[in-house]
Design a protein around this motif. Structure first.
Motif, short mmCIF file in Angstrom:
data_model
loop_
_atom_site.label_atom_id
_atom_site.label_comp_id
_atom_site.label_asym_id
_atom_site.label_seq_id
_atom_site.Cartn_x
_atom_site.Cartn_y
_atom_site.Cartn_z
N ILE B 19 0.98 -1.03 0.01
CA ILE B 19 -0.01 -0.10 0.04
C ILE B 19 1.02 1.13 0.10
O ILE B 19 0.81 2.13 -0.78
CB ILE B 19 -1.05 0.12 1.21
CG1 ILE B 19 -1.68 -1.40 1.33
CG2 ILE B 19 -1.94 1.08 1.20
CD1 ILE B 19 -2.55 -1.41 2.85
N PHE B 285 -5.32 -1.55 -0.70
CA PHE B 285 -6.02 -1.14 0.69
C PHE B 285 -7.37 -1.74 0.83
O PHE B 285 -7.49 -2.55 2.03
CB PHE B 285 -6.32 0.57 0.86
CG PHE B 285 -6.39 1.07 2.27
CD1 PHE B 285 -5.59 1.05 3.23
CD2 PHE B 285 -7.79 1.19 2.35
CE1 PHE B 285 -5.96 1.36 4.39
CE2 PHE B 285 -8.38 1.51 3.77
CZ PHE B 285 -7.08 1.90 4.70
N ALA B 317 -5.86 4.75 6.63
CA ALA B 317 -5.68 5.18 5.21
C ALA B 317 -4.59 6.76 5.30
O ALA B 317 -3.85 6.90 4.43
CB ALA B 317 -7.09 5.80 4.70
#
Lengths: 236, 386
Positions: B19, B285, B317
């Motif tokens: 990610i 993600f 995030a």
């Protein structure tokens, strides 16, 4: 004299998939006393897991009443239901469902943290419960570093740590060998069960039937038979 | 719960790294490519910004950008000098001339002729020699990059490094002898041709014979003079174009924006970087959330609210976004630093940080939104499914 912990009356749950409807619970009537270890048994697809989900307040029935300690969960608002579940129900799962990134102590402390307890305090209490289940030395171990039996003991500690009044267990021994399964059941019976705490266990595992106070045999969404060492009135 | 969210995120190092790398890549592309674009576009008007002193540039009305020279007659200089509000006005020659190197090859050079008396419009930084040395016979000042690269003498040995020209060395400009009397540092131009400074009269002697050779008139306004009004007055009285330095830079910049494929080429690179970065980071993600869906279900069953789960996902995030953004921007800065002495055009203004920050934020929001929808719709009863 104990009170009724779980009261189910004419519970109905129907799953709709496209045009098909499957009646998972078809008029379930069941009372479980406080301090009782009730096993739900029966063939796959008979509705055991649906019933335990409704009892635990994580699935809403379509009809009928399910009261936990005298409170109708269906009538609670969402936030109330979450709080009720966080405070009163402990879970033990077949696949343990421990968070793999957290060590044993951190996993056990999760229900306390959900209930707003500070991390340090929660971890202290979690360590004490891990001692109780015989894993004090392994409190820093990650789930992957523990055997299946040890992971299930961690899961039991997690279900106990916030002193819930009801513990629901879904096939707690089916992923374990015979000896580990018996150890887990002994632990549940000795440590988890007491007069203020009720255990509802869904199982296929005939080796552990002897631990039940009563067993409700289910088939096709019905309870076909309730049997056990103690009739309900004695349990009460 | 925040700590649990972070541990969940970092628990699987491979996925976490994936990610972060996706976001780093997106952030890198969204800063590095525009930085090169900005650097390149800055070079289009670097010659104008290097000439700091004049307020107004006067030229033929049809000139579209700085290298689009349409010469004027020398008499235009006197007409401009006669306009009220003008403190001084000086001539400037700018043209492309061929220099013959010592090995017989030719190199096109940007020759700039400065007013013989004042030498206004000279190089911004002198590294060796003095600008006044242009008054010496056949004197020229050459930019250092050209001396090292395009005008360098070939090495005496095969595959040897070219030898940099020094003060005292000579060149041949359009069959005229030119002696290097100074070395300057100038901002590289768009075409990266060697820049040679000399006097206006000598530049005219180097240039091919034409009736008109005056490229620009550099004007200084009198104190308190409004530059826009003065420009208008010059335009009205002479029929020539008159721009402030900023206006001339904008004119040149706009010409390249409208008439070259540079913006669209870089735009496509940046867009692709954004899409690929969004796809990699968003999907990784989202997959991370999907793989942890049972864990979210367990937390939900145990009484964690949707709001708390939403906060956990947002925290995850934001963290990967910040790390990815920081690494991408850091790599871009490192790239720019490593390339500082090369021909590569690179400029990294703060606006690019905001631009790529907004891009990475969008990607993270998109990825988090997908995950949040999934988790909010999650039935906690899935925890009992095998």
């Amino acid at each position: 004299m104990s009170a009724i912990a779980v009261h189910c009356q004419n519970l109905v749950k129907i799953y709709a998939t496209g045009n098909q409807k499957v009646t998972a619970l078809n008029g379930i009537n069941l009372d479980i006393a406080q301090g009782e270890l009730m096993m739900l048994v029966g063939p796959s697809g008979c509705g055991k897991t649906t019933l335990i989900s409704v009892i635990a307040g994580i699935l809403d029935q379509d009809d009928g009443v399910c009261e936990l300690f005298g409170q109708n969960i269906l009538k609670m608002r969402s936030a109330e239901k979450l709080k009720f579940r966080a405070q009163n129900i402990g879970f033990v799962f077949q696949a343990f469902n421990l968070l793999p990134a957290l060590n044993a102590m951190e996993n056990v402390s999760v229900p306390l943290i959900i209930n707003g307890v500070r991390r340090q305090t929660a971890e202290r209490q979690a360590a004490a419960v891990l001692e109780q289940v015989g894993l004090g030395e392994r409190r820093k171990s990650l789930p992957a570093e523990l055997s299946g039996g040890q992971q299930q003991r961690v899961a039991i500690a997690r279900a106990l740590v916030h002193s819930p009044r009801l513990i629901v267990c879904d096939e707690p021994t089916s992923a374990l060998d015979h000896e580990s399964g018996r150890n887990v059941m002994t632990l549940l019976k000795d440590v988890a069960l007491h007069k203020d705490r009720t255990l509802v266990i869904v199982t296929h595992d005939a080796r552990i039937f002897e631990f039940a106070d009563r067993m409700a045999k289910m088939d096709d969404g019905h309870i076909v038979n309730v049997s056990g060492s103690k009739p309900l009135h004695e349990a009460l | 719960m925040n700590r649990i969210a972070l541990k969940m995120l970092m628990g699987d190092r491979g996925k976490y790294f994936g990610i972060v790398m996706g976001l780093t890549f997106a952030s890198l592309i969204m800063t590095q490519q525009p930085a090169i674009f900005v650097g390149l576009m800055t070079r289009t008007f670097s010659f104008i910004s290097d000439v700091g002193l004049p307020d107004i540039w006067v030229m033929d009305a049809k000139v579209q950008f700085v290298d689009d020279i349409k010469p004027l007659q020398d008499t235009e200089l006197y007409r401009v000098r006669g306009i009220s509000g003008v403190e001084w006005a000086m001539p400037m020659y700018k043209g492309l001339l061929k220099a013959r190197l010592t090995d017989g090859t030719f190199q096109t050079c940007n020759v700039v002729g400065l007013d013989d008396t004042t030498l206004i419009g000279g190089p911004p930084v002198m590294l060796a020699g003095r600008i006044e040395d242009l008054r010496r016979s056949d004197g020229i000042i050459v930019d250092i990059d050209a001396l090292k690269e395009k005008l360098a003498k070939p090495s005496g040995t095969p595959n040897g490094k070219p030898i940099q020209l020094q003060i005292g060395d000579s060149l041949e400009l359009n069959d005229h002898r030119a002696i290097i009397v100074g070395i300057a540092k100038v901002t590289r131009t768009f075409q990266s041709q060697p820049v040679i400074y000399t006097t206006y009269s000598r530049a005219k002697s180097y240039a091919p014979k034409e009736r008109k050779l005056l490229s620009f008139v550099l004007v200084k306004a009198k104190p308190q003079q409004n530059l826009t009004e003065l420009s208008q007055r010059i335009r009205k009285n002479t029929g020539l174009a008159a721009y402030t330095q900023q206006e001339f830079m904008d004119l040149t910049y706009q010409y390249f924006m409208k008439n070259t494929g540079i913006p669209i080429n870089f735009g496509i690179s940046v867009l692709l970087g954004f899409i690929v970065g969004a796809a990699i980071a968003g999907q990784t993600f989202y997959n991370f959330t999907l793989e942890n869906i049972r864990q979210f279900g367990v937390l939900k069953a145990m009484g964690t609210s949707n709001w708390t789960l939403l906060r956990m996902i947002l925290l995850q995030a934001i963290l990967v976004g910040l790390i990815g953004y920081g690494m991408g921007v850091g790599l871009t800065a490192w790239f720019g630093y490593a390339m500082r002495n090369t021909i590569l055009a690179f400029r990294f203004p703060w606006q690019l940080l905001v631009f790529s920050g907004a891009g990475v934020s969008l990607i993270c929001m998109f990825a988090a939104l997908l995950s949040i929808v999934k988790v909010i719709r999650l039935e906690p009863a899935i925890v009992f499914k095998g």
